[in-house]
Scaffold this active site. Sequence first.
Site, PDB file in Angstrom:
ATOM      1  N   GLU A 243     -14.966   5.547 -22.110  1.00  0.00           N
ATOM      2  CA  GLU A 243     -14.298   5.631 -22.071  1.00  0.00           C
ATOM      3  C   GLU A 243     -13.671   6.196 -20.728  1.00  0.00           C
ATOM      4  O   GLU A 243     -12.805   6.054 -19.674  1.00  0.00           O
ATOM      5  CB  GLU A 243     -12.941   6.437 -23.240  1.00  0.00           C
ATOM      6  CG  GLU A 243     -12.042   6.669 -23.002  1.00  0.00           C
ATOM      7  CD  GLU A 243     -11.307   7.101 -24.179  1.00  0.00           C
ATOM      8  OE1 GLU A 243     -10.972   7.513 -25.289  1.00  0.00           O
ATOM      9  OE2 GLU A 243      -9.368   6.605 -23.801  1.00  0.00           O
ATOM     10  N   GLN A 280       1.781   8.854  14.197  1.00  0.00           N
ATOM     11  CA  GLN A 280       0.408   9.379  13.496  1.00  0.00           C
ATOM     12  C   GLN A 280       0.568  10.336  12.093  1.00  0.00           C
ATOM     13  O   GLN A 280      -0.951   9.576  11.302  1.00  0.00           O
ATOM     14  CB  GLN A 280      -0.185  10.539  14.484  1.00  0.00           C
ATOM     15  CG  GLN A 280      -1.713  11.079  14.146  1.00  0.00           C
ATOM     16  CD  GLN A 280      -2.304  11.508  15.411  1.00  0.00           C
ATOM     17  OE1 GLN A 280      -1.757  12.551  16.165  1.00  0.00           O
ATOM     18  NE2 GLN A 280      -3.430  11.838  15.895  1.00  0.00           N
TER      19      GLN A 280
END
Length: 380
Positions: A243, A280
Amino acid sequence: MTYLFETEEHAQLRDNVRRFSQKHIAPFADAWEEACEFPRELYAAAAEAGLFGVSYPVEDGGSGGDVTHALVASEEMVIHGRSVGTCVGLGSHGIALPPIVRLGTPEQKKRFVEPVLRGEKVSSLAISEPNAGSDVAHLLTRAKRDGDAYVVNGTKTFITSGCRADIVTCAVRTGGEGHGGISLLVIERGTPGFTVGKKLKKTGWWASDTAELCFEDCRVPAANLIGEENQGFYAIMINFANERLFLAGQSVAIAELAYRESVAYAKTRTAFGKTLMGHQVIRHKLADMATKIAAARALVSECATRVARGEQVPGLAAMTKNAATDMVMAVADQAVQIHGGNGYMREVLVERLYRDARLYPIGGGTREIMNEIIAKTEGY
Ligand SMILES: Cc1cc2nc3c(=O)[nH]c(=O)nc-3n(C[C@H](O)[C@H](O)[C@H](O)COP(=O)(O)OP(=O)(O)OC[C@H]3O[C@@H](n4cnc5c(N)ncnc54)[C@H](O)[C@@H]3O)c2cc1C
């Protein structure tokens, strides 16, 4: 992006799951998430499309394959279905059935596994209790042997698909204190004394149901015992390791979706005379997100490859889960940030992914418990 272990077979599986998810889930994703449920007919449709059999043995009604196939299918459904709640609800068999496949008798597999893989019945795994979550060894739900039955008393909580489950793989105490007294028992909907307490409201995963289950003098046939009596804890731990790998894979998928949404948004949204992508700072945020996703994906790939080879790697699975869940929380957070005010709005996907992501360091074993396992196993 794909995993390093993928073959042509995985590519075909991706194609199939993508087509299904784009047609049967994505168009309804927002509505189902807001309604906090998806239609029951989806189980039959998913089974019909061959999605449920993935990684189950052919002799048990599956289509074969291993954990790598299941991971790829789960990723594709999250990314193209765009409803994490639907994916985890539809996929609850992935934690409920493996102990029956591994330890069940041929008759038990026929009764419990095959109808779920055909999409006729829904299954859940019930381990957690109001007073025993992380501390599985101290669970309190008692199953007392009485003739050809066990009489079950207790309460389970936080059970995924619990409201609609026909078949519940349930951890019960059949013996003394501690981990040596735990067994797995399949309890079927309709058994007198088994009721669904309430559907729980939660932060994310809205389209899936999460329930409290109550057992009051519930007589369960002894024939529903999975594996040997008092040997359930080991089976639960093996199941948890798988899981955790799946939850890590879903974390990668959610992060990838949040990243793609953010790239698309940054290319069109403008601020200060240029697109966000023209700044940026935003480009670097996206670069950091992509790097984190790639690192987690590499760990998932390593762990899945070892599990598919038959290795037991609880430490690696725990590391993989922690790395991937830390990553998805950070990536979802930055996705919201890149979307600005829109990222805080309910109709915008990254807002929902941010809420969905919060479950991952908790469900299937918390971040802290993962660290205990990593410490105990000294890494791998
Ligand atoms: C949406 C959702 C779906 C779920 N689905 C299922 C399901 O289908 N089936 C199922 O059985 N369960 C399910 N769970 C339950 C889940 O597995 C548990 O919530 C989880 O294991 C943590 O248990 P707990 O909530 O009782 O927390 P607790 O065990 O009470 O822990 C509380 C806090 O204490 C910390 N803690 C506990 N012990 C230690 C320790 N020894 N050292 C350090 N810190 C510790 C934990 O890390 C955590 O931060 C689900 C939960 C959610 C929220």
